[in-house]
Design a protein around this motif. Structure first.
Motif, PDB file in Angstrom:
ATOM      1  N   GLU A   1       7.316   9.642  -7.125  1.00 28.43           N
ATOM      2  CA  GLU A   1       6.173   9.497  -6.412  1.00 28.43           C
ATOM      3  C   GLU A   1       6.219  10.254  -4.681  1.00 28.43           C
ATOM      4  O   GLU A   1       6.743  10.350  -3.757  1.00 28.43           O
ATOM      5  CB  GLU A   1       5.755   7.854  -5.401  1.00 28.43           C
ATOM      6  CG  GLU A   1       4.242   8.005  -4.703  1.00 28.43           C
ATOM      7  CD  GLU A   1       3.699   6.984  -5.160  1.00 28.43           C
ATOM      8  OE1 GLU A   1       3.048   6.322  -3.954  1.00 28.43           O
ATOM      9  OE2 GLU A   1       3.806   5.273  -5.525  1.00 28.43           O
TER      10      GLU A   1
ATOM     11  N   PRO B   1       0.995  -1.202  -0.115  1.00 26.64           N
ATOM     12  CA  PRO B   1      -0.105  -0.110   0.376  1.00 26.64           C
ATOM     13  C   PRO B   1       0.632   1.127  -0.184  1.00 26.64           C
ATOM     14  O   PRO B   1       2.036   1.461   0.114  1.00 26.64           O
ATOM     15  CB  PRO B   1      -0.995   0.230   1.130  1.00 26.64           C
ATOM     16  CG  PRO B   1      -0.515  -1.296   1.981  1.00 26.64           C
ATOM     17  CD  PRO B   1       0.458  -2.104   0.954  1.00 26.64           C
TER      18      PRO B   1
ATOM     19  N   ASN C   1       6.514  -4.397   7.478  1.00 32.10           N
ATOM     20  CA  ASN C   1       7.785  -2.764   7.503  1.00 32.10           C
ATOM     21  C   ASN C   1       7.212  -2.149   8.965  1.00 32.10           C
ATOM     22  O   ASN C   1       6.134  -2.780   9.654  1.00 32.10           O
ATOM     23  CB  ASN C   1       7.499  -2.120   6.774  1.00 32.10           C
ATOM     24  CG  ASN C   1       9.156  -1.208   6.742  1.00 32.10           C
ATOM     25  OD1 ASN C   1       9.535  -1.638   6.735  1.00 32.10           O
ATOM     26  ND2 ASN C   1       8.608  -0.158   5.871  1.00 32.10           N
TER      27      ASN C   1
ATOM     28  N   ASP D   1      10.381  -1.117  13.874  1.00 35.66           N
ATOM     29  CA  ASP D   1      11.016  -0.267  14.484  1.00 35.66           C
ATOM     30  C   ASP D   1       9.567   0.943  15.270  1.00 35.66           C
ATOM     31  O   ASP D   1       9.918   2.094  16.280  1.00 35.66           O
ATOM     32  CB  ASP D   1      11.848   0.688  13.920  1.00 35.66           C
ATOM     33  CG  ASP D   1      11.579   1.820  13.033  1.00 35.66           C
ATOM     34  OD1 ASP D   1      11.001   1.146  12.196  1.00 35.66           O
ATOM     35  OD2 ASP D   1      11.858   2.836  12.997  1.00 35.66           O
TER      36      ASP D   1
ATOM     37  N   GLY E   1       5.863   1.722   2.628  1.00 33.12           N
ATOM     38  CA  GLY E   1       7.997   1.915   2.515  1.00 33.12           C
ATOM     39  C   GLY E   1       9.046   1.012   1.436  1.00 33.12           C
ATOM     40  O   GLY E   1       9.790   0.745   1.554  1.00 33.12           O
TER      41      GLY E   1
HETATM   42  N1  LIG Z   1       9.814   4.317  11.213  1.00 30.61           N
HETATM   43  C1  LIG Z   1      10.259   4.136   9.708  1.00 30.61           C
HETATM   44  N2  LIG Z   1       9.275   4.588   8.877  1.00 30.61           N
HETATM   45  C2  LIG Z   1       9.473   4.104   8.418  1.00 30.61           C
HETATM   46  C3  LIG Z   1      10.332   2.637   7.490  1.00 30.61           C
HETATM   47  N3  LIG Z   1       9.700   2.679   6.263  1.00 30.61           N
HETATM   48  C4  LIG Z   1       9.570   3.744   5.877  1.00 30.61           C
HETATM   49  N4  LIG Z   1       9.396   4.329   6.672  1.00 30.61           N
HETATM   50  C5  LIG Z   1       8.582   5.555   6.393  1.00 30.61           C
HETATM   51  O1  LIG Z   1       7.894   5.750   5.859  1.00 30.61           O
HETATM   52  C6  LIG Z   1       7.379   6.875   5.019  1.00 30.61           C
HETATM   53  C7  LIG Z   1       6.673   6.791   3.800  1.00 30.61           C
HETATM   54  O2  LIG Z   1       8.232   5.182   3.177  1.00 30.61           O
HETATM   55  P1  LIG Z   1       8.049   5.084   1.746  1.00 30.61           P
HETATM   56  O3  LIG Z   1       9.219   4.489   0.948  1.00 30.61           O
HETATM   57  O4  LIG Z   1       7.651   6.993   1.264  1.00 30.61           O
HETATM   58  O5  LIG Z   1       6.947   4.441   1.142  1.00 30.61           O
HETATM   59  P2  LIG Z   1       6.098   3.584  -0.531  1.00 30.61           P
HETATM   60  O6  LIG Z   1       5.000   4.471  -0.501  1.00 30.61           O
HETATM   61  O7  LIG Z   1       5.739   2.210  -0.233  1.00 30.61           O
HETATM   62  O8  LIG Z   1       7.246   4.435  -0.787  1.00 30.61           O
HETATM   63  C8  LIG Z   1       8.514   7.896   4.523  1.00 30.61           C
HETATM   64  O9  LIG Z   1       8.287   8.470   6.030  1.00 30.61           O
HETATM   65  C9  LIG Z   1       9.472   6.436   5.384  1.00 30.61           C
HETATM   66  O10 LIG Z   1       9.888   7.460   5.931  1.00 30.61           O
HETATM   67  C10 LIG Z   1      10.847   2.193   8.827  1.00 30.61           C
HETATM   68  O11 LIG Z   1      11.678   1.096   9.137  1.00 30.61           O
HETATM   69  N5  LIG Z   1      10.420   2.457   9.699  1.00 30.61           N
END
Ligand SMILES: Nc1nc2c(ncn2[C@@H]2O[C@H](COP(=O)(O)OP(=O)(O)O)[C@@H](O)[C@H]2O)c(=O)[nH]1
Ligand SMILES: [Mg+2]
Lengths: 177, 294
Positions: free
Chosen positions: A32, A11, A124, A127, A15
């Motif tokens: 994106e 979704p 994901n 943490d 992450g």
């Molecule tokens: N705390 C934490 N935040 C994460 C993690 N992975 C992604 N994020 C944060 O979640 C948000 C969305 O991540 P993104 O990679 O852009 O999601 P996408 O839309 O699936 O590509 C961003 O602000 C990331 O920094 C994680 O393992 N831990």
């Protein structure tokens, strides 16, 4: 030279971009951005087919590409193209956002229908203080016992490596069976 | 484990607690509307809901329901027995006056000793009281919740363990959840199957006539639609029964094989399925060593 690919799906905001960025040797082509206003979103949807893209060079004649799926369901047609010939796929789920679990399951089923390749589910953001435990997520998402559901922190390279390795082990296992 | 009943239903939460044999307290909060929007996915928004005051507590021990408390009711033994009709209002009033600062267990012993009630009355009344509280939550659809591991009530209460499977079935019976049911079972053309540890799962479960009927038709050859027809049930009824049985872990819906039914059921155009890759094991092994070395 041979290229192989894996798809990272899940979704919105689960992450995917973070996951690919942590392991890719090239800067991920981040298409994106966070879209804020409705107007901006409309413009953006017309101009970009959002897709993340990462690369891992194994040696002179083998390259692995990681593709993140676009979040908007209207780009579903892209999914099918991405799924073509993939080695396997990772379904990212934000463990702290149960409101996205249904969507994650639906994406999983869609991909499963595209290609009978192995896949793993990455729980994901483990943490995060509100992260659900993986066992509970398995029940909520109705994931079969024989599917790997792995704890993951996409910002952490070791964690990303572990998810990819587990997927590769599953791929290997299926080849041998 | 935290979330909102909008996204994870109470039956699902109870199912998780049952399966993972959790001990602790499920706190449900008032749904406080914020007037602000939040994203559900890339395209949809909805109003964000915040946790307000605590609304109810449900306590579990090793996956069994042992106590529930809602709002201001403190659920002490005298109230429980009064509610179940084992003590009249007058009796309850007198006993309350005489037993200030006495804990429930001591009160129970006194009441049994004085032949007011039997031990069985006490157990049944507590069970009924606890279950009624949970059943009355079947209409709760947007309350935030949080499971607090290993947190037990501070006030001493008599805890009678109740098997969650029956509670889950009953709750599903009462829940009005047509949309949820449709999401859960979009496709009635799938068969049902039994889980592996069947005998153990069915132990101590009380099924209704409809549930038994469905269970008796479970077979890879029968689709849910066929079972509904054979047992004279509407789509809604069969969905509700199957939902309850699945939530309680008594039957499973057979998932479509990869690449088959799903495309049709979700309204997608059926297209030729993309070919899977046919890379060699050698390639996968090289990928593995590379990633390990990164
Ligand atoms: N705390 C934490 N935040 C994460 C993690 N992975 C992604 N994020 C944060 O979640 C948000 C969305 O991540 P993104 O990679 O852009 O999601 P996408 O839309 O699936 O590509 C961003 O602000 C990331 O920094 C994680 O393992 N831990
Ligand atoms: Mg992204």
């Amino acid at each position: 030279m041979q290229t192989v690919k894996m798809v990272i799906t899940g979704p919105y905001s689960s992450g995917k971009t973070e996951f690919i960025s942590s392991i890719s040797e090239i800067d991920v082509v981040k298409t994106e951005r966070e879209v804020t206003t409705k107007a901006e979103r409309e413009v953006k949807d017309q101009t970009t087919v959002a897709m993340d893209f990462g690369r891992i060079t194994v040696d002179d004649d083998l390259v692995l590409y990681l593709f993140g799926t676009p979040g908007q369901r209207r780009f579903d047609f892209m999914w099918e193209i991405l799924a073509e010939g993939m080695l396997g796929f990772v379904v990212m789920v934000d463990s702290a956002k149960p409101e996205t679990f249904r969507e994650a399951k639906s994406i999983l089923e869609t991909f499963r229908a595209y290609a009978p390749t192995p896949y793993v589910v990455a729980a994901n953001k483990q943490d995060h203080p509100d992260a659900w435990q993986t066992d509970d997520m398995r029940v909520a998402l109705r994931i079969d016992e024989d599917v790997k559901l792995l704890p993951c922190v996409a910002k952490d390279k070791e964690s990303v490596k572990n998810v990819l390795l587990e997927l590769l082990y599953s791929i290997l296992e299926e080849m041998e069976s | 484990m935290q979330g909102n009943l909008r996204d994870v239903s109470l039956t699902q939460v109870l199912n998780i607690i049952n399966l993972s044999r959790k001990t602790g307290t499920l706190v449900l909060y008032e749904a406080k509307k914020t007037g602000q929007m939040e994203k559900v996915n890339a395209e949809q928004e909805r109003e964000r809901i915040e946790a307000g005051a605590e609304r109810a507590h449900i306590v579990f021990k090793e996956g069994k329901l042992v106590h529930a408390r809602i709002g201001e009711q403190d659920g002490n033994l005298v109230t429980v027995l009064n509610k179940s009709g084992k003590l009249t209002d007058g009796q309850a009033k007198i006993i309350r006056e005489r037993t200030k600062n006495v804990n429930d267990k001591a009160i129970a012993l006194k009441l049994i000793g004085a032949n007011y009630v039997t031990q069985k009355d006490i157990i049944n009344s507590i069970q009924q009281y606890t279950m009624d509280i949970v059943y009355n939550m079947s209409s709760w659809k947007q309350e935030p919740f949080r499971f607090q591991d290993n947190v037990m009530p501070t006030v001493e209460r008599i805890m009678v363990p109740i098997d969650l499977k029956n509670v889950i079935i009953e709750l599903s019976r009462r829940e009005e959840m047509l949309t949820e049911l449709n999401n859960f079972l979009p496709d009635l053309d799938r068969p049902l199957k039994f889980p592996p540890d069947l005998k153990q799962k069915f132990q101590g479960v009380h099924l209704s006539v409809e549930e038994w009927r469905v269970v008796s038709y479970v077979d890879p050859k029968n689709t849910i639609r066929q079972i509904a027809k054979a047992s004279n049930m509407s789509d809604v009824e069969i969905r509700r029964v199957v939902y309850g049985l699945v939530q309680a872990g008594l039957v499973q819906v057979v998932e479509p094989a990869a690449g088959s039914a799903l495309q049709n059921s979700s309204g997608r155009r059926a297209r030729p399925r993309p070919k899977s890759s046919n890379v060699q094991a050698d390639v996968v092994n090289r990928l593995i060593s590379k990633i390990k070395s990164m």
